[in-house]
Motif scaffolding. Sequence first.
Motif, PDB file in Angstrom:
ATOM      1  N   ILE A 143       0.867  -1.201   0.000  1.00  0.00           N
ATOM      2  CA  ILE A 143       0.000   0.000   0.000  1.00  0.00           C
ATOM      3  C   ILE A 143       0.890   1.233   0.000  1.00  0.00           C
ATOM      4  CG2 ILE A 143      -1.786   1.266   1.249  1.00  0.00           C
ATOM      5  CD1 ILE A 143      -2.562  -1.481   2.519  1.00  0.00           C
ATOM      6  N   LEU A 144       0.669   2.110  -1.006  1.00  0.00           N
ATOM      7  CA  LEU A 144       1.429   3.359  -1.123  1.00  0.00           C
ATOM      8  C   LEU A 144       0.625   4.488  -0.465  1.00  0.00           C
ATOM      9  CD1 LEU A 144       3.898   4.840  -2.522  1.00  0.00           C
ATOM     10  CD2 LEU A 144       2.306   5.341  -4.379  1.00  0.00           C
ATOM     11  N   VAL A 145       1.235   5.194   0.469  1.00  0.00           N
ATOM     12  CA  VAL A 145       0.564   6.318   1.141  1.00  0.00           C
ATOM     13  C   VAL A 145       1.234   7.608   0.682  1.00  0.00           C
ATOM     14  CG1 VAL A 145      -0.042   7.372   3.348  1.00  0.00           C
ATOM     15  CG2 VAL A 145       0.063   4.874   3.148  1.00  0.00           C
ATOM     16  N   THR A 146       0.455   8.506   0.105  1.00  0.00           N
ATOM     17  CA  THR A 146       1.001   9.773  -0.392  1.00  0.00           C
ATOM     18  C   THR A 146      -0.034  10.881  -0.224  1.00  0.00           C
ATOM     19  OG1 THR A 146       2.147  10.845  -2.233  1.00  0.00           O
ATOM     20  CG2 THR A 146       0.258   9.470  -2.786  1.00  0.00           C
ATOM     21  N   SER A 147       0.336  12.091  -0.610  1.00  0.00           N
ATOM     22  CA  SER A 147      -0.560  13.254  -0.565  1.00  0.00           C
ATOM     23  C   SER A 147      -0.059  14.262  -1.588  1.00  0.00           C
ATOM     24  CB  SER A 147      -0.590  13.874   0.833  1.00  0.00           C
ATOM     25  OG  SER A 147       0.690  14.387   1.165  1.00  0.00           O
ATOM     26  N   LYS A 149       0.494  12.190   6.100  1.00  0.00           N
ATOM     27  CA  LYS A 149       0.901  10.904   5.514  1.00  0.00           C
ATOM     28  C   LYS A 149       1.531   9.987   6.558  1.00  0.00           C
ATOM     29  CE  LYS A 149       3.705  12.565   2.468  1.00  0.00           C
ATOM     30  NZ  LYS A 149       4.618  11.963   3.415  1.00  0.00           N
ATOM     31  N   SER A 150       2.528  10.515   7.247  1.00  0.00           N
ATOM     32  CA  SER A 150       3.252   9.677   8.209  1.00  0.00           C
ATOM     33  C   SER A 150       2.336   9.194   9.325  1.00  0.00           C
ATOM     34  CB  SER A 150       4.429  10.468   8.791  1.00  0.00           C
ATOM     35  OG  SER A 150       5.313  10.861   7.765  1.00  0.00           O
ATOM     36  N   PHE A 151       1.435  10.080   9.812  1.00  0.00           N
ATOM     37  CA  PHE A 151       0.481   9.708  10.853  1.00  0.00           C
ATOM     38  C   PHE A 151      -0.416   8.579  10.364  1.00  0.00           C
ATOM     39  CE2 PHE A 151      -3.884  10.311  12.402  1.00  0.00           C
ATOM     40  CZ  PHE A 151      -3.701  10.087  13.754  1.00  0.00           C
ATOM     41  N   VAL A 152      -0.919   8.691   9.144  1.00  0.00           N
ATOM     42  CA  VAL A 152      -1.805   7.655   8.598  1.00  0.00           C
ATOM     43  C   VAL A 152      -1.031   6.360   8.347  1.00  0.00           C
ATOM     44  CG1 VAL A 152      -3.211   7.043   6.591  1.00  0.00           C
ATOM     45  CG2 VAL A 152      -3.413   9.313   7.624  1.00  0.00           C
ATOM     46  N   SER A 153       0.207   6.493   7.854  1.00  0.00           N
ATOM     47  CA  SER A 153       0.999   5.287   7.567  1.00  0.00           C
ATOM     48  C   SER A 153       1.239   4.482   8.833  1.00  0.00           C
ATOM     49  CB  SER A 153       2.338   5.699   6.936  1.00  0.00           C
ATOM     50  OG  SER A 153       2.145   6.364   5.721  1.00  0.00           O
ATOM     51  N   ILE A 154       1.662   5.163   9.918  1.00  0.00           N
ATOM     52  CA  ILE A 154       1.948   4.462  11.178  1.00  0.00           C
ATOM     53  C   ILE A 154       0.703   3.768  11.717  1.00  0.00           C
ATOM     54  CG2 ILE A 154       2.607   4.793  13.582  1.00  0.00           C
ATOM     55  CD1 ILE A 154       4.396   7.105  12.636  1.00  0.00           C
ATOM     56  N   ASN A 155      -0.430   4.480  11.757  1.00  0.00           N
ATOM     57  CA  ASN A 155      -1.637   3.930  12.374  1.00  0.00           C
ATOM     58  C   ASN A 155      -2.328   2.927  11.475  1.00  0.00           C
ATOM     59  OD1 ASN A 155      -2.238   5.415  15.083  1.00  0.00           O
ATOM     60  ND2 ASN A 155      -1.498   7.007  13.674  1.00  0.00           N
ATOM     61  N   THR A 156      -2.194   3.088  10.143  1.00  0.00           N
ATOM     62  CA  THR A 156      -2.721   2.047   9.250  1.00  0.00           C
ATOM     63  C   THR A 156      -1.926   0.757   9.441  1.00  0.00           C
ATOM     64  OG1 THR A 156      -3.388   3.722   7.650  1.00  0.00           O
ATOM     65  CG2 THR A 156      -3.230   1.465   6.857  1.00  0.00           C
ATOM     66  N   GLY A 157      -0.580   0.902   9.577  1.00  0.00           N
ATOM     67  CA  GLY A 157       0.236  -0.280   9.850  1.00  0.00           C
ATOM     68  C   GLY A 157      -0.124  -0.905  11.176  1.00  0.00           C
TER      69      GLY A 157
END
Length: 793
Positions: free
Chosen positions: A571-575, A582-590
């Motif tokens: 999953i690629l997380v970008t904006s 982005k980083s907040f969503v990446s950490i919590n999605t993980g």
Amino acid sequence: MNQKENENVKISVRDLIMRYIRYLPLIVISISIALIFAYAYLRYTTPLYSARATLLIKTDKSSPKMGGEFDEVYFSGGRGNLNSEVEVLMSLSLAKRVAASLGLQKKSYVKGNIKTTLNYPAGPLSLQVINLASPSQSATFDVHIVNDREFTLGQEGEKKYAFGQPFQYAGTTFSINKNDSLFKGTQYKEQILTWEPLESAAFGVLGGLSVAPTKDQSNILAITYLSPDPVLAKDIINQLMNEYSKLNVEDKNQTASRTISFINERLNLITRELGDVEKDLQKYKQENNVINLSSQSEIFLNNQSEIDKQISELEVKQRITTFLQEYIGDQKNEHEIVPTSLGIDDNTLAELITQYNQFQLKLDAQLKTTTASNVTVKVLEGQLEKLRSDLLENLKNLKTSQDLQLNSMKQKNQQYNSKINSVPIKEKELLEITRQQGIKQNLYLFLLQKREETAISLAATVSNSQIVDGAIASGAPVKPSPGSIKLMAIFLGLVIPIGIIYVKELLNDKVGSRPDITRITDAPIFGEIGHSQDKEVLMVRKNKRDVVTEQFRMVRTNIQYMISNTSNPVILVTSTFSGEGKSFVSINTGAVMALAGKKTVVLEFDIRKPKISKSLDLSRAKGISNFLVSDIPVSSLPQQVPGVDNLYIVACGPIPPNPSEILLNEKMNELFAYLKQTFDVVIIDTAPVGLVSDAYTLGKYADSTLYIVRMGYTLKKQLHFIEELYNKNKLPKIGLLVNDIKASSHYYGYGNYGGYGYGYGYGYGQSNGYYESGSNGNGKIGKLFKRIVKSKK
């Protein structure tokens, strides 16, 4: 999906109320302030009373008519005449007469703490002008009553004056007197007395005056007046109608007055001449002892006497004709009324003089309300010039006829003279003197008769106006109207905050609601994350049930649906830009993936601006950049996140000088091959796609893209860029994640989507048992919002 969603958006009154109810305190405060100002305005504004009267303007039936369209345009007794009378009623000259009659040059006021009230018709004090230095002088005196005998003036401090004592001000002598009947009962020690020039007082009269026809085709005028004192309003209207009536009679009496003046001048002259003739007759008889005439002389002289009588009458008419010629021909009398024909029996002359005088009166009336260059004035002057020429021509012909008659009679008289040659000279001279006496006496009696006739017509002159209803004043103020002012205050109290809200939303170029997104892009929305006040970056923990954690669980479900047929998804997380989470969503999605038992790794590929390792207190000494440029084993890169099972982080390592080029290294394939083999889920935290190309480079390794849109931060125009990426498939399976949604933002706009929107159903921030209570950013307005929503339920 989103097009269908947009089509289902329906606006209702309840939706509008719910959207803007967060502004209710602002609107209530605005209306309250407006009503306070309205109350202050009504309390301290001087009220105005209205008085009204009606006046009938009678049509002048005796005015000359030219016939046809000319009368209709210039001399119609209807609208043209009525409009002229309206201008006369509102003229400065008539206002001066009203001000002078009512004594409005002097005014008395009671001075209050905030407003000043007029004393009318009289106050406890009155100002007397003893010696006025200049007609244009004005004066205002602030009077403080010390006791029953003395007062002080504000201009001169503590100096005391006695009532009735003269004092000087700007060269003019004034005195201030008591009105005993009103002075005893007054409680107000501060009074204001003013004096103003007559012209200023007249402008004051015109200030509240309004004159207009009651109906379109009516000759009745409605006269209204606004004044702070109802008695003053009534008095001004009544005096205005009286002065107008007097002015009208004065205009009509101009012809008769000038005729009487002319007759008096002629009577004075004839009286002197008649006295001289009588003295000559008496002297002649005494000197020549004349007592009786002979019978023979009587026979001849009887016939001559008849001829002399006719000659005498003709000479009188001839002298009157000569006077009229000189009077009309004199340039000084060009705009003056012509006396009547004074006994000259000529119908044409009498009719011409009547028309000439009527046109003169009309010209005078027009010049009072318009300028000399007006087309109506020019037409009247042309008509007067033509009538003047006709008059002079008629008088010339009349005089010629009189000369012929006089010559014929003189010839007959000479015949009789030849027959009485034998009459004694003394008797002949006596008869000549007697004849002169008779001529003067007849002329004298004739002028006396004409003067009496003219005086009778002067006394019988009436005005062409009639008072239909005298002035009646309103019992209550007409301005300001309490109801209108309060309604206006409420209206402004609503309009001003609504206008501010409208302008604020109009100028807001950032994403503020779900419809803002769905109107521009068809990219699906994977989920929404609410605003949190917590400082901790890793929000998702085991056994935690707060709002944000549950929202990430919903995101996990949607992502699994989108990649259901993909094993070990990437999953690629970008904006679009930095700062959208982005980083907040990446950490919590993980983290939420790890809670589901999936071994998850988050790659810190935002090499230029890495945040994940620092926020989790992990080492960044060995990471992706080290692996790509050195020989360290790939298995040594993942770091376990403390306190979260199954969650690993691959740090970015030292920041290289060429981030974009380093991502093109062939070892990238080895890295992702290892990660997909080792982990169930791989999440790539990459740099913003709107700033650099890293996301495009990493997109070939991803199965799906989580594109971050931050509420109140992402620009609406950037959504077009997202739509382009989605339509052209520049990134794999783009899905949007809306971040940082505040409870007060009314994110779901006009609709209720899915039953879990904020402020509806399972909306976060509500204690309904589904979530643990926690900090969600609700302030005072949010609390008010929740109370209102609960009351609605």
